[in-house]
Design a protein around this motif. Structure first.
Motif, short mmCIF file in Angstrom:
data_model
loop_
_atom_site.label_atom_id
_atom_site.label_comp_id
_atom_site.label_asym_id
_atom_site.label_seq_id
_atom_site.Cartn_x
_atom_site.Cartn_y
_atom_site.Cartn_z
N CYS A 189 -33.84 -51.17 20.08
CA CYS A 189 -35.11 -50.49 19.79
C CYS A 189 -34.88 -49.10 19.22
N ASP A 190 -33.88 -48.40 19.76
CA ASP A 190 -33.57 -47.06 19.24
C ASP A 190 -33.08 -47.12 17.79
N HIS A 191 -32.45 -48.24 17.43
CA HIS A 191 -31.90 -48.39 16.08
C HIS A 191 -32.80 -49.25 15.18
N SER A 192 -34.03 -49.49 15.65
CA SER A 192 -35.02 -50.24 14.86
C SER A 192 -34.51 -51.60 14.39
N ALA A 193 -33.69 -52.24 15.24
CA ALA A 193 -33.15 -53.56 14.91
C ALA A 193 -34.13 -54.62 15.42
N VAL A 194 -35.17 -54.89 14.62
CA VAL A 194 -36.27 -55.75 15.07
C VAL A 194 -35.79 -57.16 15.39
N ASN A 195 -35.06 -57.76 14.46
CA ASN A 195 -34.65 -59.16 14.65
C ASN A 195 -33.77 -59.32 15.88
N ARG A 196 -32.86 -58.38 16.07
CA ARG A 196 -31.97 -58.48 17.24
C ARG A 196 -32.76 -58.24 18.53
N ALA A 197 -33.73 -57.35 18.49
CA ALA A 197 -34.56 -57.10 19.68
C ALA A 197 -35.35 -58.34 20.05
N LEU A 198 -35.91 -59.02 19.05
CA LEU A 198 -36.69 -60.23 19.32
C LEU A 198 -35.80 -61.39 19.77
N ARG A 199 -34.60 -61.47 19.19
CA ARG A 199 -33.67 -62.53 19.62
C ARG A 199 -33.24 -62.32 21.07
N LEU A 200 -33.04 -61.05 21.44
CA LEU A 200 -32.65 -60.76 22.82
C LEU A 200 -33.78 -61.11 23.78
N LEU A 201 -35.02 -60.85 23.34
CA LEU A 201 -36.18 -61.21 24.16
C LEU A 201 -36.20 -62.72 24.41
N SER A 202 -35.90 -63.49 23.36
CA SER A 202 -35.85 -64.95 23.51
C SER A 202 -34.69 -65.38 24.38
N ARG A 203 -33.57 -64.69 24.24
CA ARG A 203 -32.39 -65.04 25.04
C ARG A 203 -32.66 -64.84 26.54
N MET A 204 -33.40 -63.79 26.86
CA MET A 204 -33.72 -63.56 28.27
C MET A 204 -34.40 -64.78 28.88
N GLU A 205 -35.32 -65.36 28.11
CA GLU A 205 -36.02 -66.55 28.60
C GLU A 205 -35.04 -67.72 28.75
N GLN A 206 -34.14 -67.88 27.78
CA GLN A 206 -33.15 -68.96 27.84
C GLN A 206 -32.20 -68.79 29.03
N ASP A 207 -31.90 -67.53 29.36
CA ASP A 207 -30.98 -67.25 30.47
C ASP A 207 -31.71 -67.16 31.81
N ASN A 208 -32.98 -67.54 31.82
CA ASN A 208 -33.79 -67.53 33.06
C ASN A 208 -33.89 -66.13 33.68
N CYS A 209 -34.03 -65.14 32.82
CA CYS A 209 -34.25 -63.77 33.29
C CYS A 209 -35.52 -63.27 32.62
N LEU A 210 -36.60 -63.20 33.36
CA LEU A 210 -37.89 -62.84 32.77
C LEU A 210 -37.93 -61.36 32.40
N PRO A 211 -38.42 -61.03 31.21
CA PRO A 211 -38.58 -59.62 30.83
C PRO A 211 -39.53 -58.90 31.78
N ASP A 212 -39.33 -57.60 31.97
CA ASP A 212 -40.24 -56.81 32.79
C ASP A 212 -41.01 -55.84 31.90
N ARG A 213 -41.77 -54.94 32.53
CA ARG A 213 -42.63 -54.05 31.73
C ARG A 213 -41.80 -53.11 30.86
N HIS A 214 -40.60 -52.73 31.32
CA HIS A 214 -39.75 -51.86 30.50
C HIS A 214 -39.32 -52.60 29.23
N THR A 215 -38.96 -53.88 29.39
CA THR A 215 -38.55 -54.68 28.23
C THR A 215 -39.69 -54.71 27.20
N TYR A 216 -40.85 -55.12 27.65
CA TYR A 216 -41.98 -55.25 26.73
C TYR A 216 -42.40 -53.91 26.14
N ASN A 217 -42.41 -52.88 26.95
CA ASN A 217 -42.83 -51.57 26.44
C ASN A 217 -41.91 -51.08 25.32
#
Length: 386
Positions: free
Chosen positions: A230-258
């Motif tokens: 997010c600090d480096h404005s890497a949108v695609n990588r940020a969104l892929r990591l968000l998807s990976r969290m779901e695949q790894d059974n780790c739900l994002p929290d409010r800090h992730t989404y914010n």
């Protein structure tokens, strides 16, 4: 109380110790200990240790030490007793007192165990005495006390704090050779430091190692990397990591989404922000006031997005979530600047009709009556919403 069939046990006094300590009344906890015999309870070493632990946990370490000096002659002390106090002094940054207690333990002939060494090592590292800690570690090995994963984690955290990643990885390699498994907190320290040093690929490699070794990453494992993207404005990588969290059974929290919403709005990817928002419910995440504030504050600062900011504000009111005062004021000022007085009144009416008393009161702020509401509830997460 015995006549009523209610027997008082030590555990009742432990609750009293906790209550006094939480209320910052350590002397009351100590007085309760000395009154145990009035209720037919003979205090034991276990009760003694418990009071010391409770006092130290709440950082009443000086009072714990005074109590220890006053009452220690009544009990058979063990390494555990000394370890509790050593840990307490370490937590408040007084490694000198921790060393004095360790030496006193040796002089008393107490068999020194791994817990005592670990607490002393942690106290020394927190106090910045790295050289002394290394000497203690070698002394520990010479006495055939085998270090555990926590022992090594103390070294790793210290090296990460000093940004000495070469030494941190040397300790991690030693743990691998000893077949010791770091916990997720230790791994997170390394991941965070790697990201701060812009070595994000190494952070990903470590994340893969965590999973392969059977340790379950937590949200902080991912959030450290997400913060980098997010600090480096890497949108695609940020969104892929968000998807990976779901695949790894780790739900994002409010800090992730914010973090993700701030990035998407900042670079103008409003379509993706809407998509992520609409998918949050599927991940069993329901936005709180801070996440709504991120959206509203971000949209208010973007040209042509004021109507959408109002939409999120209305959604928050419909959910019965009281907004921050700063959020109300920001939205009101933007509407006022465009001469949209009718929209201000519409939002204020909606707030007055809410079933939440707090929201009803905040309607005064929306119409400009700032003094009518105590603004002490300023953003608990200013950094996230700004």
């Amino acid at each position: 109380m015995r006549e009523s069939g209610c027997e008082i046990k030590s555990e009742i006094f432990w609750l009293i110790f906790k209550a006094y300590s939480r209320a910052n009344l350590p002397d009351g906890a100590i007085r309760s200990f000395f009154r145990m015999d009035e209720f037919g309870i003979k205090s034991t070493t276990r009760d003694f240790d418990m009071l010391l632990y409770i006092l130290c946990k709440r950082k009443h370490v000086k009072q714990a030490q005074q109590f220890f000096d006053q009452a220690k002659s009544r009990f058979l002390l063990s390494a555990k007793t000394y370890s509790i106090l050593i840990s307490g002094w370490g937590k408040i940054g007084d490694s000198g007192k921790a060393c004095d207690l360790f030496q006193a333990m040796l002089e008393q002939g107490c068999p020194v165990d791994l817990l005592a060494y670990n607490n002393l090592l942690e106290a020394l590292y927190k106090g910045g005495h790295v050289g002394e800690a290394t000497n203690v570690f070698h002394d520990m090995l010479s006495k055939r006390v085998e270090p555990d994963a926590f022992t090594y984690s103390i070294f790793i955290r210290t090296h990460c704090d000093a940004n000495d990643m070469r030494s941190a990885f040397k300790v991690l390699d030693e743990m691998r050779r000893c077949d010791l498994l770091p916990n997720v907190f230790t791994y997170n320290c390394i991941i965070k430091r790697l990201c701060l040093n812009e070595n994000v690929e190494e952070a990903y490699q470590l994340l893969d190692e965590i999973i392969s070794r059977g340790v379950k990453p937590d949200t902080w494992s991912y959030n450290a990397i997400q913060a980098y993207h997010c600090d480096h404005s890497a949108v695609n990588r940020a969104l892929r990591l968000l998807s990976r969290m779901e695949q790894d059974n780790c739900l994002p929290d409010r800090h992730t989404y914010n973090m993700v919403f701030k990035l998407l709005i900042r670079i103008g990817r409003f379509d993706k922000a809407t998509e992520v928002w609409e998918n949050m419910g599927d991940k069993k995440f329901y936005p709180s006031v801070s996440t709504y504030s991120v959206m509203i504050h971000g949209l208010c600062k973007k040209k042509g997005k004021l109507e959408e900011a109002c939409k999120y504000f209305e959604m928050m009111i419909d959910e019965g979530i009281p907004p921050y005062v700063t959020t109300i004021e920001l939205l009101r000022n933007r509407l006022l600047g465009l001469g949209l007085l009718d929209q201000i009144e519409i939002l204020a009416d909606k707030m007055r009709q809410s079933t939440s008393c707090s929201i009803q009161e905040l309607a005064n702020v929306m119409v400009g009556n700032r003094a009518a509401h105590n603004a002490s509830r300023h953003d608990e997460t200013d950094m996230e919403s700004e």
